[in-house]
Design a protein around this motif. Structure first.
Motif, PDB file in Angstrom:
ATOM      1  N   ALA A  17       7.328   6.837  53.958  1.00  0.00           N
ATOM      2  CA  ALA A  17       7.089   7.228  55.351  1.00  0.00           C
ATOM      3  C   ALA A  17       5.777   7.971  55.514  1.00  0.00           C
ATOM      4  N   ALA A  18       5.381   8.753  54.531  1.00  0.00           N
ATOM      5  CA  ALA A  18       4.129   9.504  54.632  1.00  0.00           C
ATOM      6  C   ALA A  18       2.915   8.579  54.590  1.00  0.00           C
ATOM      7  N   ASN A  19       3.015   7.475  53.895  1.00  0.00           N
ATOM      8  CA  ASN A  19       1.878   6.561  53.773  1.00  0.00           C
ATOM      9  C   ASN A  19       1.892   5.433  54.791  1.00  0.00           C
ATOM     10  N   LEU A  20       3.005   5.216  55.464  1.00  0.00           N
ATOM     11  CA  LEU A  20       3.116   4.118  56.422  1.00  0.00           C
ATOM     12  C   LEU A  20       2.066   4.159  57.538  1.00  0.00           C
ATOM     13  N   PRO A  21       1.773   5.305  58.147  1.00  0.00           N
ATOM     14  CA  PRO A  21       0.790   5.288  59.241  1.00  0.00           C
ATOM     15  C   PRO A  21      -0.609   4.852  58.805  1.00  0.00           C
ATOM     16  N   PHE A  22      -0.933   5.030  57.548  1.00  0.00           N
ATOM     17  CA  PHE A  22      -2.283   4.735  57.078  1.00  0.00           C
ATOM     18  C   PHE A  22      -2.420   3.355  56.445  1.00  0.00           C
TER      19      PHE A  22
END
Length: 107
Positions: A17-22
């Protein structure tokens, strides 16, 4: 569910989830964004990615709270807990941030 399995599930979910936006050009991995040419377009979308990161932090927290309550009693948390887990979530998002904003992409 085993406690160890629940902990590793929350950790894996947090990293994803922490890397999904990027890592994607879609909001929450579903809603496509309009393509805009140029390198400055990436910087204009940063506030949207930051908002998405905050929403995903609270979603992962809700899943963790649900798993904690299913294992046993859920503990009350103070502001220190949220400050530490928020910073940890930002640290977990660093590889995606480097991929999106610091790495040179070949055209």
């Amino acid at each position: 569910m085993d406690v160890s399995l629940a902990v590793w599930l929350v950790v894996a979910l947090s990293v994803a989830a922490a890397n999904l936006p990027f890592l994607t050009e879609r909001v929450f991995g579903f809603i496509p964004l309009k393509p805009t040419p140029g390198g400055e377009a990436r910087l204009k979308r940063f506030p949207l990615r930051l908002l998405e990161l905050i929403v995903l932090y609270f979603l992962v927290g809700a899943v963790a709270r649900l798993l904690e309550s299913r294992i046993g009693g859920a503990f009350a948390q103070n502001w220190e807990f949220y400050a530490v887990t928020g910073c940890l979530f930002l640290v977990l998002a660093f590889p995606g941030f480097v991929w999106r904003y610091l790495r040179k992409h070949r055209a």
